[in-house]
Motif scaffolding. Sequence first.
Motif, mmCIF file in Angstrom:
data_model
loop_
_atom_site.group_PDB
_atom_site.id
_atom_site.type_symbol
_atom_site.label_atom_id
_atom_site.label_comp_id
_atom_site.label_asym_id
_atom_site.label_seq_id
_atom_site.Cartn_x
_atom_site.Cartn_y
_atom_site.Cartn_z
ATOM 1 N N ALA A 47 0.797 -1.074 0.024
ATOM 2 C CA ALA A 47 0.011 0.101 0.016
ATOM 3 C C ALA A 47 0.733 1.176 0.151
ATOM 4 O O ALA A 47 0.446 2.295 -0.369
ATOM 5 C CB ALA A 47 -0.920 0.019 1.330
ATOM 6 N N GLN A 80 -9.363 -0.292 -2.202
ATOM 7 C CA GLN A 80 -9.174 1.097 -1.982
ATOM 8 C C GLN A 80 -7.897 1.665 -2.079
ATOM 9 O O GLN A 80 -7.628 3.016 -2.246
ATOM 10 C CB GLN A 80 -9.740 1.512 -0.473
ATOM 11 C CG GLN A 80 -10.961 1.019 -0.286
ATOM 12 C CD GLN A 80 -12.159 1.665 -0.827
ATOM 13 O OE1 GLN A 80 -11.879 3.225 -1.337
ATOM 14 N NE2 GLN A 80 -13.505 0.993 -1.519
ATOM 15 N N ARG A 81 -6.873 0.983 -2.382
ATOM 16 C CA ARG A 81 -5.447 1.340 -2.454
ATOM 17 C C ARG A 81 -4.683 0.666 -3.672
ATOM 18 O O ARG A 81 -4.354 1.625 -4.472
ATOM 19 C CB ARG A 81 -4.579 1.092 -0.950
ATOM 20 C CG ARG A 81 -3.285 1.673 -1.148
ATOM 21 C CD ARG A 81 -3.234 3.247 -1.136
ATOM 22 N NE ARG A 81 -1.805 3.638 -1.153
ATOM 23 C CZ ARG A 81 -1.452 5.002 -1.277
ATOM 24 N NH1 ARG A 81 -2.438 5.927 -2.097
ATOM 25 N NH2 ARG A 81 -0.419 5.311 -1.357
ATOM 26 N N SER A 259 -0.294 5.133 3.926
ATOM 27 C CA SER A 259 -0.895 5.456 2.596
ATOM 28 C C SER A 259 -0.191 6.717 2.329
ATOM 29 O O SER A 259 -0.419 7.448 1.067
ATOM 30 C CB SER A 259 -2.373 5.695 2.625
ATOM 31 O OG SER A 259 -2.717 6.838 3.587
#
Length: 272
Positions: A47, A80-81, A259
């Motif tokens: 990530a 989502q990543r 992130s």
Amino acid sequence: MLKIAGRGHLERAVGVADVLSLALVVQDATFEVRSSFLLDKLVPALASRRVHARFIPLVFLAAHEVEPGVLDHVRHAVEQRLSQFRPTPGSPSLVESSLPRLLHILAHHPDWDDAEPLRTLELFACYVDFYISCVCSAQNVSLLFCLAAKLKSARSKAQGGQHTQRLYVLSELAQFLLREKSKAANWPVNVYPGELQLPDDLFEMADGTNQMRESYLDPEFVALRSKTSGSGAKRTRTKPKRVAKPSKKSRGKQPQVDSDSDAMDEDEVSDS
């Protein structure tokens, strides 16, 4: 090994055999070992782009995980990543491009048993189904289908191409499951217009084209899967040999995802 992979100048020292070994840590018999590696090390490293995209397929080896919530964490990280990473704008995402790498890992997985083809297909379909559930959409199903089909024009470089026929089985398995998904969702599967390349560290062009005309997927599996899909009956899940029961102490463990870091340079990101 993952720490070495996170150091740019040492990353290539981690070979194909090392990646295959790391993949099995995701399925370690001890929950604390596999959970710590997957949720605390692998997912955060991917990530935050600290390791090469060739490690993305390892997260899908969690498909048979018995601990509630772990798959949700992996799915969230992918959707989502990881699915946002692209070598260049408009190109396939790194997760989309990782399908051939995932099938290559599965072709070398120790649970593959040529003596039990039906059980093996049921077991390995779970991995591909999990990948499809995390990655596939109406927008990319044609791309994924093309990537899976392209494997039948190649051979594996690993172990002198020893498991190339398994790759062809997995190519047809992935195509079958993608068709199944597209049919259930009413998505069209069209010819993908772009040019796609398989990872050259894993594959080379096959000799001849006879394999393109042959069928490798067990028809009994196709019949059973089609019958189950058509009837709406719940499938009996084939269990792998490697994953043990969950540890009560470990339930509720959360992955740590950074992130903000963006350490992987363009050369490391390119996977196609």
